[in-house]
Write a protein that holds these residues in place. Structure first.
Motif, mmCIF file in Angstrom:
data_model
loop_
_atom_site.group_PDB
_atom_site.id
_atom_site.type_symbol
_atom_site.label_atom_id
_atom_site.label_comp_id
_atom_site.label_asym_id
_atom_site.label_seq_id
_atom_site.Cartn_x
_atom_site.Cartn_y
_atom_site.Cartn_z
ATOM 1 N N GLN A 150 49.845 53.299 86.375
ATOM 2 C CA GLN A 150 49.012 54.632 84.950
ATOM 3 C C GLN A 150 47.603 53.994 85.827
ATOM 4 O O GLN A 150 47.247 54.298 85.397
ATOM 5 N N THR A 151 47.745 52.730 85.785
ATOM 6 C CA THR A 151 45.996 51.361 85.801
ATOM 7 C C THR A 151 45.489 51.973 87.655
ATOM 8 O O THR A 151 44.700 52.691 87.501
ATOM 9 N N GLU A 152 46.910 52.616 88.807
ATOM 10 C CA GLU A 152 45.638 53.238 89.880
ATOM 11 C C GLU A 152 45.590 54.212 89.961
ATOM 12 O O GLU A 152 44.942 54.581 90.502
ATOM 13 N N VAL B 167 42.327 57.858 90.864
ATOM 14 C CA VAL B 167 41.343 59.141 90.482
ATOM 15 C C VAL B 167 40.616 59.309 88.595
ATOM 16 O O VAL B 167 40.224 60.814 88.790
ATOM 17 N N GLY B 168 41.430 58.965 88.260
ATOM 18 C CA GLY B 168 40.741 59.122 86.707
ATOM 19 C C GLY B 168 41.102 60.296 86.432
ATOM 20 O O GLY B 168 42.261 60.476 86.997
ATOM 21 N N PRO B 169 40.678 60.858 85.058
ATOM 22 C CA PRO B 169 41.029 61.810 84.105
ATOM 23 C C PRO B 169 41.068 63.058 84.113
ATOM 24 O O PRO B 169 41.077 63.797 83.532
ATOM 25 N N ASP B 170 39.356 63.244 84.982
ATOM 26 C CA ASP B 170 39.094 64.523 85.449
ATOM 27 C C ASP B 170 39.379 65.601 86.183
ATOM 28 O O ASP B 170 38.814 66.870 86.181
ATOM 29 N N ARG B 171 40.478 65.432 87.000
ATOM 30 C CA ARG B 171 40.993 66.105 88.202
ATOM 31 C C ARG B 171 42.424 65.609 87.723
ATOM 32 O O ARG B 171 42.815 64.757 87.864
ATOM 33 N N TYR C 222 50.344 51.001 95.448
ATOM 34 C CA TYR C 222 51.744 50.841 94.060
ATOM 35 C C TYR C 222 52.711 51.953 94.022
ATOM 36 O O TYR C 222 53.568 51.796 94.188
ATOM 37 N N THR C 223 52.007 53.485 94.236
ATOM 38 C CA THR C 223 52.088 54.337 94.001
ATOM 39 C C THR C 223 53.631 54.705 95.140
ATOM 40 O O THR C 223 54.978 54.554 94.724
ATOM 41 N N GLN C 224 52.695 54.572 95.875
ATOM 42 C CA GLN C 224 53.772 54.727 97.993
ATOM 43 C C GLN C 224 54.565 53.793 96.941
ATOM 44 O O GLN C 224 56.121 54.106 97.501
ATOM 45 N N ALA C 225 54.802 52.696 96.533
ATOM 46 C CA ALA C 225 55.583 51.602 97.090
ATOM 47 C C ALA C 225 56.635 51.586 96.066
ATOM 48 O O ALA C 225 57.360 51.263 96.344
ATOM 49 N N PHE C 226 56.197 52.326 95.043
ATOM 50 C CA PHE C 226 57.167 52.483 94.360
ATOM 51 C C PHE C 226 58.171 53.642 94.245
ATOM 52 O O PHE C 226 59.682 53.425 94.434
ATOM 53 N N ILE C 227 57.532 54.574 95.058
ATOM 54 C CA ILE C 227 58.707 55.711 95.150
ATOM 55 C C ILE C 227 59.172 54.865 97.090
ATOM 56 O O ILE C 227 60.872 55.367 96.627
ATOM 57 N N LEU D 240 56.994 63.917 96.128
ATOM 58 C CA LEU D 240 57.065 63.332 95.425
ATOM 59 C C LEU D 240 56.243 62.173 94.805
ATOM 60 O O LEU D 240 55.400 62.398 93.991
ATOM 61 N N PHE D 241 54.868 61.956 95.477
ATOM 62 C CA PHE D 241 53.740 61.746 95.453
ATOM 63 C C PHE D 241 53.180 62.630 94.385
ATOM 64 O O PHE D 241 52.859 62.055 93.401
ATOM 65 N N LEU D 242 52.228 63.740 94.851
ATOM 66 C CA LEU D 242 52.079 64.646 93.470
ATOM 67 C C LEU D 242 52.656 64.462 91.806
ATOM 68 O O LEU D 242 51.958 64.739 91.459
ATOM 69 N N PHE D 243 54.543 64.963 92.202
ATOM 70 C CA PHE D 243 54.918 64.570 91.251
ATOM 71 C C PHE D 243 54.254 62.870 90.085
ATOM 72 O O PHE D 243 54.393 63.166 89.380
ATOM 73 N N LEU D 244 54.605 62.254 91.085
ATOM 74 C CA LEU D 244 54.450 60.551 90.131
ATOM 75 C C LEU D 244 53.227 60.756 89.573
ATOM 76 O O LEU D 244 52.535 60.038 88.551
ATOM 77 N N THR D 245 52.109 60.758 90.421
ATOM 78 C CA THR D 245 50.512 60.959 89.932
ATOM 79 C C THR D 245 50.865 61.687 88.780
ATOM 80 O O THR D 245 49.661 61.277 88.152
ATOM 81 N N ILE D 246 50.629 62.415 89.109
ATOM 82 C CA ILE D 246 50.301 63.537 87.943
ATOM 83 C C ILE D 246 50.981 62.900 86.538
ATOM 84 O O ILE D 246 50.614 63.515 85.099
ATOM 85 N N PHE D 247 52.824 63.166 86.425
ATOM 86 C CA PHE D 247 53.550 62.422 85.521
ATOM 87 C C PHE D 247 52.419 61.221 84.956
ATOM 88 O O PHE D 247 52.216 61.267 83.699
ATOM 89 N N MET D 248 52.343 60.237 85.645
ATOM 90 C CA MET D 248 51.547 58.794 85.354
ATOM 91 C C MET D 248 50.090 58.855 84.483
ATOM 92 O O MET D 248 49.142 58.698 83.593
ATOM 93 N N GLN D 249 49.265 60.694 85.294
ATOM 94 C CA GLN D 249 47.928 60.442 84.651
ATOM 95 C C GLN D 249 48.197 61.541 83.367
ATOM 96 O O GLN D 249 47.261 60.839 82.494
ATOM 97 N N LYS D 250 48.879 62.466 83.122
ATOM 98 C CA LYS D 250 48.862 62.938 82.318
ATOM 99 C C LYS D 250 50.405 62.565 80.886
ATOM 100 O O LYS D 250 49.902 62.250 79.423
#
Ligand code: HEM
Length: 225
Positions: free
Chosen positions: A56-58, A63-67, A79-84, A178-188
């Motif tokens: 979430q920090t990454e 990206v921030g919250p606005d897009r 870090y997100t890539q390493a997690f996947i 995988l990247f898009l699902f995970l990052t959107i999950f973590m943002q929201k």
């Protein structure tokens, strides 16, 4: 098919039937695999709340919250890539790969295999080999990061899509999804277990594709930015 018909040829590889089979193969190979890897991601997030916070920090800082996150962000989110990658290593989603058949008599490492022999991979052995993975049972995305924090590109003994001529056709599509699902999950959202720790038991089920245990319960909370 039209050209072949015009030439009066009859190649059975170019028929409506083979076209249907090929299209259904893409749907089958492309849906259960990615969907179940996302379920493994959620399971590991539940097991490791401190790792979830790092993801979430990454996403907050890049990206921030606005897009919404986009694929252009990927190279700035190691870090997100390493997690996947760590999820894929431990999930061993298709533990034997697809069966392959020797089309002629073959010799491998001094062993002779007659034409027609079936070969299967053993993903578990190379993803859990302590020679390559210290403490292999441990879930640790950092093992895929260089000391400067960048993601490792060439990692020996890491082959979730296998290799060679018949390696997964959908690897780059799968990694994008995988990247898009995970990052959107973590943002929201924040994913939490209903039981606190200890976390749900990561007992895999299934044989061809290995799924996380079903059903496992968790809470999804919306993040306040
Ligand atoms: C996380 C997701 C995925 C994983 C872990 C995965 C993994 C694999 C593995 C291990 C193989 C067997 C390779 C071999 O035996 O040498 C394979 C084959 C294949 N995959 Fe994937 N896959 C994923 C997603 C996808 C997607 C999204 C598509 C297409 C839309 C796809 C299409 C295929 C096809 C067509 C083959 C057969 C290739 C051939 O025989 O030439 N896969 N995949």
């Amino acid at each position: 098919m039209a050209q072949q018909k015009a030439r009066g040829e009859d190649n059975p590889n170019f028929s409506e039937y083979v076209l249907q089979v090929n299209i259904s193969n893409l749907f089958i190979a492309g849906s259960d695999t990615t969907a179940n890897t996302i379920r493994w991601c959620v399971l590991f997030l539940l097991c490791h709340p401190e790792i979830q916070e790092k993801l979430q920090t990454e996403v907050d800082s890049i990206v921030g919250p606005d897009r919404l996150p986009s694929l252009n962000d990927r190279h700035r989110m190691p870090y997100t890539q390493a997690f996947i990658m760590e999820v894929q290593r431990l999930a061993n989603l298709i533990p034997f790969g697809l069966a392959h058949l020797a089309t002629e008599d073959t010799e491998v490492a001094g062993y002779r295999f007659p034409k027609g022999t079936t070969f299967l991979a053993n993903m578990w052995s190379f993803h859990m080999d302590p020679k390559f993975w210290p403490d292999p049972e441990k879930f640790d995305p950092e093992r895929f990061l260089n000391p400067d924090g960048s993601v490792k590109t060439k990692v020996p003994s890491f082959l979730p899509f296998l290799l060679g001529k018949r390696q997964c056709l959908g690897e780059s599509l799968a990694l994008m999804e995988l990247f898009l699902f995970l990052t959107i999950f973590m943002q929201k959202f924040i994913f939490r277990t209903t039981t606190g720790r200890p976390h749900p038991k990561a007992e895999a089920v299934g044989n061809f594709i290995v799924n996380p245990p079903k059903p496992y319960q968790f809470l999804v909370e919306e993040r306040k930015h």
